[in-house]
Design a protein around this motif. Sequence first.
Motif, PDB file in Angstrom:
ATOM      1  N   GLN A   1       0.825  -1.204   0.000  1.00 13.55           N
ATOM      2  CA  GLN A   1       0.000   0.000   0.000  1.00 13.55           C
ATOM      3  C   GLN A   1       0.862   1.258   0.000  1.00 13.55           C
ATOM      4  OE1 GLN A   1      -3.301   0.211  -0.535  1.00 13.55           O
ATOM      5  NE2 GLN A   1      -3.091  -2.008  -0.850  1.00 13.55           N
ATOM      6  N   ARG A   2       1.979   1.205   0.705  1.00 13.77           N
ATOM      7  CA  ARG A   2       2.875   2.367   0.709  1.00 13.77           C
ATOM      8  C   ARG A   2       3.458   2.592  -0.679  1.00 13.77           C
ATOM      9  NH1 ARG A   2       8.228   3.605   4.527  1.00 13.77           N
ATOM     10  NH2 ARG A   2       8.687   5.629   3.557  1.00 13.77           N
ATOM     11  N   VAL A   3       3.838   1.518  -1.350  1.00 11.00           N
ATOM     12  CA  VAL A   3       4.372   1.633  -2.708  1.00 11.00           C
ATOM     13  C   VAL A   3       3.319   2.233  -3.638  1.00 11.00           C
ATOM     14  CG1 VAL A   3       5.211   0.327  -4.702  1.00 11.00           C
ATOM     15  CG2 VAL A   3       6.036  -0.250  -2.409  1.00 11.00           C
ATOM     16  N   LYS A   4       2.078   1.780  -3.507  1.00  9.48           N
ATOM     17  CA  LYS A   4       1.008   2.291  -4.363  1.00  9.48           C
ATOM     18  C   LYS A   4       0.751   3.778  -4.135  1.00  9.48           C
ATOM     19  CE  LYS A   4      -1.716  -1.949  -4.964  1.00  9.48           C
ATOM     20  NZ  LYS A   4      -3.032  -2.605  -4.675  1.00  9.48           N
ATOM     21  N   ARG A   5       0.800   4.216  -2.867  1.00 11.85           N
ATOM     22  CA  ARG A   5       0.462   5.601  -2.529  1.00 11.85           C
ATOM     23  C   ARG A   5       1.600   6.578  -2.767  1.00 11.85           C
ATOM     24  NH1 ARG A   5      -1.454   3.129   2.296  1.00 11.85           N
ATOM     25  NH2 ARG A   5       0.379   4.025   3.329  1.00 11.85           N
ATOM     26  N   SER A   6       2.802   6.071  -2.906  1.00  7.17           N
ATOM     27  CA  SER A   6       3.968   6.950  -2.994  1.00  7.17           C
ATOM     28  C   SER A   6       3.891   7.896  -4.197  1.00  7.17           C
ATOM     29  CB  SER A   6       5.244   6.105  -3.086  1.00  7.17           C
ATOM     30  OG  SER A   6       6.393   6.908  -3.053  1.00  7.17           O
ATOM     31  N   ARG A   7       4.170   9.175  -3.974  1.00  3.65           N
ATOM     32  CA  ARG A   7       4.169  10.168  -5.049  1.00  3.65           C
ATOM     33  C   ARG A   7       5.516  10.128  -5.774  1.00  3.65           C
ATOM     34  NH1 ARG A   7       4.060  15.351  -3.825  1.00  3.65           N
ATOM     35  NH2 ARG A   7       3.131  15.885  -5.839  1.00  3.65           N
ATOM     36  N   ARG A   8       5.458   9.890  -7.067  1.00  6.75           N
ATOM     37  CA  ARG A   8       6.668   9.772  -7.879  1.00  6.75           C
ATOM     38  C   ARG A   8       6.987  11.146  -8.469  1.00  6.75           C
ATOM     39  NH1 ARG A   8       8.433   4.388  -6.834  1.00  6.75           N
ATOM     40  NH2 ARG A   8       6.532   3.403  -6.020  1.00  6.75           N
ATOM     41  N   THR A   9       7.794  11.923  -7.748  1.00  2.00           N
ATOM     42  CA  THR A   9       8.094  13.292  -8.162  1.00  2.00           C
ATOM     43  C   THR A   9       9.419  13.414  -8.911  1.00  2.00           C
ATOM     44  OG1 THR A   9       9.089  13.708  -5.995  1.00  2.00           O
ATOM     45  CG2 THR A   9       6.767  14.281  -6.263  1.00  2.00           C
ATOM     46  N   THR A  10      10.172  12.299  -9.013  1.00  2.00           N
ATOM     47  CA  THR A  10      11.431  12.271  -9.765  1.00  2.00           C
ATOM     48  C   THR A  10      11.265  11.331 -10.955  1.00  2.00           C
ATOM     49  OG1 THR A  10      12.733  12.640  -7.753  1.00  2.00           O
ATOM     50  CG2 THR A  10      13.898  11.750  -9.662  1.00  2.00           C
ATOM     51  N   LEU A  11      11.700  11.791 -12.131  1.00  2.00           N
ATOM     52  CA  LEU A  11      11.563  10.957 -13.316  1.00  2.00           C
ATOM     53  C   LEU A  11      12.470   9.741 -13.252  1.00  2.00           C
ATOM     54  CD1 LEU A  11      10.551  10.372 -16.195  1.00  2.00           C
ATOM     55  CD2 LEU A  11      12.423  11.834 -17.031  1.00  2.00           C
ATOM     56  N   MET A  12      13.770   9.952 -13.051  1.00  2.00           N
ATOM     57  CA  MET A  12      14.697   8.817 -13.052  1.00  2.00           C
ATOM     58  C   MET A  12      15.713   8.963 -11.941  1.00  2.00           C
ATOM     59  SD  MET A  12      16.882   9.621 -16.521  1.00  2.00           S
ATOM     60  CE  MET A  12      17.935  11.073 -16.717  1.00  2.00           C
ATOM     61  N   LEU A  13      16.182   7.801 -11.456  1.00  2.00           N
ATOM     62  CA  LEU A  13      17.116   7.758 -10.331  1.00  2.00           C
ATOM     63  C   LEU A  13      18.214   6.752 -10.622  1.00  2.00           C
ATOM     64  CD1 LEU A  13      16.490   7.669  -6.554  1.00  2.00           C
ATOM     65  CD2 LEU A  13      17.500   5.638  -7.596  1.00  2.00           C
ATOM     66  N   PHE A  14      19.416   7.076 -10.172  1.00  2.00           N
ATOM     67  CA  PHE A  14      20.519   6.116 -10.196  1.00  2.00           C
ATOM     68  C   PHE A  14      21.120   6.059  -8.804  1.00  2.00           C
ATOM     69  CE2 PHE A  14      25.265   5.630 -10.780  1.00  2.00           C
ATOM     70  CZ  PHE A  14      25.231   4.244 -10.807  1.00  2.00           C
ATOM     71  N   ALA A  15      21.100   4.868  -8.181  1.00  3.22           N
ATOM     72  CA  ALA A  15      21.727   4.651  -6.884  1.00  3.22           C
ATOM     73  C   ALA A  15      22.946   3.772  -7.088  1.00  3.22           C
ATOM     74  CB  ALA A  15      20.740   3.996  -5.921  1.00  3.22           C
ATOM     75  N   GLY A  16      24.121   4.345  -6.902  1.00  8.51           N
ATOM     76  CA  GLY A  16      25.341   3.581  -7.113  1.00  8.51           C
ATOM     77  C   GLY A  16      26.557   4.480  -7.114  1.00  8.51           C
ATOM     78  N   GLY A  17      27.684   3.901  -7.481  1.00  6.95           N
ATOM     79  CA  GLY A  17      28.932   4.659  -7.557  1.00  6.95           C
ATOM     80  C   GLY A  17      29.506   4.577  -8.956  1.00  6.95           C
TER      81      GLY A  17
END
Length: 450
Positions: A242-258
């Motif tokens: 439910q949290r995933v469904k409700r989450s507001r997606r305000t960023t188009l793309m993300l990269f998590a890494g180095g």
Amino acid sequence: MWSGLERRKEKQNPENAARIGGTWEIENPPVQPLDLFHRQSGSLTVNLPLRFNPDLLTNCSQYSLFDDFCPCLANHGLGQKTHIKSRSWYRTDPLLLELIFHGRILEYPCLTNDPDVANAVFLPYYAAIDSLRYLYGPDVNSSFQHGMELFEFLQSDEPGIWGRHMGHDHFLVIARPAWDFSQPLDNDDPPIWGTSFLEWPEFYNVTALVPEARTWPLQDHAVPCPTSFHPQNLACFEAWIQRVKRSRRTTLMLFAGGGGIGSTPNIRRSIRNECENSSNRFNVLQSNGMYSKICNIVDCSNGICEHDPIRYMKPMLQATFCLQPQGDTPTRRSTFDAITAGCIPGFFEELSAKMQYGWHLPEENYSHFSVFIPKEEVVFKGLKILDVLMGIQRSEVRRMRQSLLESIPRVMYRRHGGSLGLRTKKDAFDAAIDGTLQTIKDKLANMLEH
């Protein structure tokens, strides 16, 4: 599977690993009082001496060139909780997949004490943890010997179990990429990186479950890296969905890494360059009211994110697409973090996932929940990732996210001792066992035909 496990009566700690006088006291994997029985598909667990599994954990801080993973042994290999009140989130280290699997095998409902009715044999050998002495420890110059002690035991202890199918019905889990165990036996000195465990002819027939498989041998099969999400009951799981469904997606793309900071052209550098220049694309934000930010980079250099899921999971919940460029190897744990967060993965080569996790994420379904952008087009031909992602219709994005939600159970490892309600949803372990049993069944049938 047959379970002939030796049940040691030792002092039990709720966390399964306790800090004592500056050292770590390692206890047995969780052993539940099971009624071992045979159903339609009986399975067997070989009773290996403790030197092949729990005793190996006492070396958790021994290797100076490798991180101290003693804290990660808590909660039967799930790691310490992210905070005191957490019920589903842990600081999980992928190296402990062997311990996690071992604990779950002990809960498997189709165990049998009778090897004659077992159709699969599980080897509870912590191969990746044992490999540390060859990769980082005193046995680095004899890495070709990795696995020989195990094979000698299998032949001498109960040779009839091994000999009836010459290992075709045996399987084990190795919590490192298969490439780390593929050093040629005839390699000249000095030895190259890795051990020769999977190169020994004696183990060719054994099915190995690894976080990253090779493309050609049939002996290894890829299973998802464990994320930090391990719900214990259906309520915890559904609350997260439910949290995933409700989450507001305000960023188009993300990269998590180095990585990506050098001058050599590569996909990570291209991603960083595009993100750093995305502030110049104000017209994109103006034409699309969904996003307040085009690109977000979560810097995970030097392993700072490895045991800190809070650092990257919250940004993933806020992003629509999570980019998954290859690192040292094609696959990334971040792929499964992104799926868990409902963030649509963006792949740049098919070896990153599509050609890996067929048991959990069927190859024909990848277009339903992910985006593929050839890295050569981005790195050498100037294709903009932003343009590709902005070209996807909102209705398609919603459909892809719904597919992701349906995939979450199959890439998570629920907590051991999970509720009956949660057990109705097959998780990564269940899918791996189903795939393994079918693989072994097919191999044995092929042997009969020839």
